[in-house]
Design an enzyme around this catalytic site. Structure first.
Site, PDB file in Angstrom:
ATOM      1  N   ARG A  55      -9.235  -1.250  -1.948  1.00  0.00           N
ATOM      2  CA  ARG A  55      -9.770  -0.064  -3.022  1.00  0.00           C
ATOM      3  C   ARG A  55      -8.343   0.171  -3.329  1.00  0.00           C
ATOM      4  NH1 ARG A  55     -13.400  -0.943   0.773  1.00  0.00           N
ATOM      5  NH2 ARG A  55     -11.827  -0.944   1.978  1.00  0.00           N
ATOM      6  N   THR A  56      -8.100   0.815  -3.433  1.00  0.00           N
ATOM      7  CA  THR A  56      -7.011   1.088  -4.137  1.00  0.00           C
ATOM      8  C   THR A  56      -6.063   0.162  -5.050  1.00  0.00           C
ATOM      9  OG1 THR A  56      -6.204   3.368  -2.016  1.00  0.00           O
ATOM     10  CG2 THR A  56      -5.060   2.921  -3.705  1.00  0.00           C
ATOM     11  N   LYS A  84      13.079  -9.339   1.285  1.00  0.00           N
ATOM     12  CA  LYS A  84      15.746 -10.389   1.002  1.00  0.00           C
ATOM     13  C   LYS A  84      15.930  -9.223   1.273  1.00  0.00           C
ATOM     14  CE  LYS A  84      13.786 -13.800  -2.625  1.00  0.00           C
ATOM     15  NZ  LYS A  84      14.179 -13.697  -3.787  1.00  0.00           N
ATOM     16  N   ARG A 105       2.162   1.775  -2.590  1.00  0.00           N
ATOM     17  CA  ARG A 105       2.282   2.496  -1.036  1.00  0.00           C
ATOM     18  C   ARG A 105       2.858   0.991   0.063  1.00  0.00           C
ATOM     19  NH1 ARG A 105      -3.997   1.111   1.414  1.00  0.00           N
ATOM     20  NH2 ARG A 105      -3.641   3.214  -0.051  1.00  0.00           N
ATOM     21  N   HIS A 133      -1.525  10.642   0.245  1.00  0.00           N
ATOM     22  CA  HIS A 133      -2.820  10.271  -0.230  1.00  0.00           C
ATOM     23  C   HIS A 133      -3.583  10.357  -1.266  1.00  0.00           C
ATOM     24  CE1 HIS A 133      -4.875   6.617  -1.545  1.00  0.00           C
ATOM     25  NE2 HIS A 133      -5.536   6.137  -0.531  1.00  0.00           N
TER      26      HIS A 133
HETATM   27  C1  NCD Z   1      -7.433   4.650   3.540  1.00  0.00           C
HETATM   28  C2  NCD Z   1      -5.896   5.070   3.630  1.00  0.00           C
HETATM   29  O1  NCD Z   1      -5.304   3.717   3.076  1.00  0.00           O
HETATM   30  O2  NCD Z   1      -5.218   5.560   3.635  1.00  0.00           O
HETATM   31  N1  NCD Z   1      -7.764   3.625   2.486  1.00  0.00           N
HETATM   32  C3  NCD Z   1      -8.068   3.582   1.584  1.00  0.00           C
HETATM   33  O3  NCD Z   1      -6.603   4.137   0.769  1.00  0.00           O
HETATM   34  N2  NCD Z   1      -9.027   4.271   1.059  1.00  0.00           N
HETATM   35  C4  NCD Z   1      -7.733   4.910   4.408  1.00  0.00           C
HETATM   36  C5  NCD Z   1      -7.565   4.418   5.661  1.00  0.00           C
HETATM   37  O4  NCD Z   1      -6.693   3.139   5.852  1.00  0.00           O
HETATM   38  O5  NCD Z   1      -8.292   4.409   6.768  1.00  0.00           O
END
Ligand code: NCD
Length: 311
Positions: A55-56, A84, A105, A133
């Site tokens: 999703r993100t 590397k 991320r 997040h």
């Molecule tokens: C979450 C995350 O990555 O922290 N997912 C997301 O970004 N929607 C929640 C999860 O991974 O449990």
């Protein structure tokens, strides 16, 4: 003259007023998507994902494409020079030459912060380890604001892995700024919120909260139930994870004791903590929540790139 550049590292980087404006823009985008289809023409978003995501990352990419911009990036550390041994600070210096904004991320807490120090472009924290997040929280707030009509006067239950769940930490941080919020923190003892949330956010601001283990008995008073996945990848041993997995399973039976207008949210992915039978309940809002994520990220990209709102 030094130019001040904004990043989004913590959900508190935006004031409550700025968030309101962001959600207004996101609502307008939802109502009039065509109006925004060219506002980022010629701009590029880099997605630097060192950890898995569906999703993100894809909602960020969809957001930039919807705005008329383009996207580039990588979706696993092993396909980047990180494999590397390249540092985050070197990588971001390079990405700053290729893109106008980036979403990162990383499994290490603070990696996006380090990147922002060395970056020539706005950096958005798309999840750093078990820490924060912020864009998921903006998505959650937008969902609550739209479907509940308010962000104050709420009793919100957060259930599952409150220790490692970064979406939980960011959401508590953010909701604590609104008035008359009560948190019911539902988790096994081993997975309670970290001290920097309990002491520095809840206790320090005199926020009402209770820590309980039982989901059933908490249900009747909740306006929102925020379910979360047990964060397997952040456990030190598999045995411990196996013990925690399946601790909470929300099903239709448990939903019977909830308020008729309670909302069920989940950042997703779900494993088994919400039974699929709940998906048909009108109070299940997690798939709508994912859709709001695109509008919020569109509004955020515009804000950080200082793109004018079209009239
Ligand atoms: C979450 C995350 O990555 O922290 N997912 C997301 O970004 N929607 C929640 C999860 O991974 O449990």
């Amino acid at each position: 003259m030094e130019v001040f550049m904004r990043h989004l590292l913590s959900p508190l980087d935006f004031s409550v007023k700025e968030l309101d404006e962001l959600f207004d823009t996101a609502s307008d985008i939802a109502a009039n998507p065509k109006k925004y289809s060219k506002v980022c023409e010629g701009k590029k978003l880099a997605t630097l994902f060192y950890e898995p995501s569906t999703r993100t990352r894809l909602s960020f990419e969809a957001a930039m494409l919807n705005l008329g911009g383009s996207v580039l990036g990588f979706s696993e550390a092993s396909s980047s020079s990180a494999s590397k041994g390249e540092s985050v600070s070197d990588t971001i210096r390079i990405i700053s030459c290729y893109a106008d904004i980036c979403a990162m991320r990383h499994s290490k807490e603070g990696a996006p912060l380090v990147a922002s120090i060395h970056s020539g472009i706005p950096v958005i924290n798309a999840g750093d380890g078990g820490h924060q997040h912020p864009t998921q929280t903006f998505t959650d707030l937008m969902t609550i604001r739209t479907l509940k009509g308010r962000l104050d006067n709420l009793t919100i239950g957060l259930c599952g892995d409150l220790k490692f769940g970064r979406t939980v930490h960011s959401l508590i941080n953010s909701l604590a700024r609104y008035s008359n919020i009560k948190f019911v923190l539902i988790s096994p003892k081993e997975l309670r919120v970290p001290d920097y949330i309990r002491d520095d956010v809840l206790n320090a601001n005199n926020i009402e909260y209770e820590e309980v283990e039982n989901l059933e008995s908490a249900m009747p008073e909740l306006d929102i139930l925020y379910m979360t996945r047990i964060q397997r990848e952040r456990f030190f041993n598999e045995e411990e994870y196996m013990r925690m997995k399946g601790f909470y399973i929300l099903d239709n039976e448990k939903m019977k004791s909830a308020k008729p207008d309670m909302l069920v949210l989940h950042p997703l992915p779900r494993v088994n903590e919400i039974s699929v039978e709940v998906d048909n309940d009108s109070r299940a809002a997690y798939f709508k929540q994912a859709q709001f994520g695109v509008y919020v990220r569109m509004a955020l990209i515009m804000k950080l790139l200082e793109v004018e709102k079209p009239c």
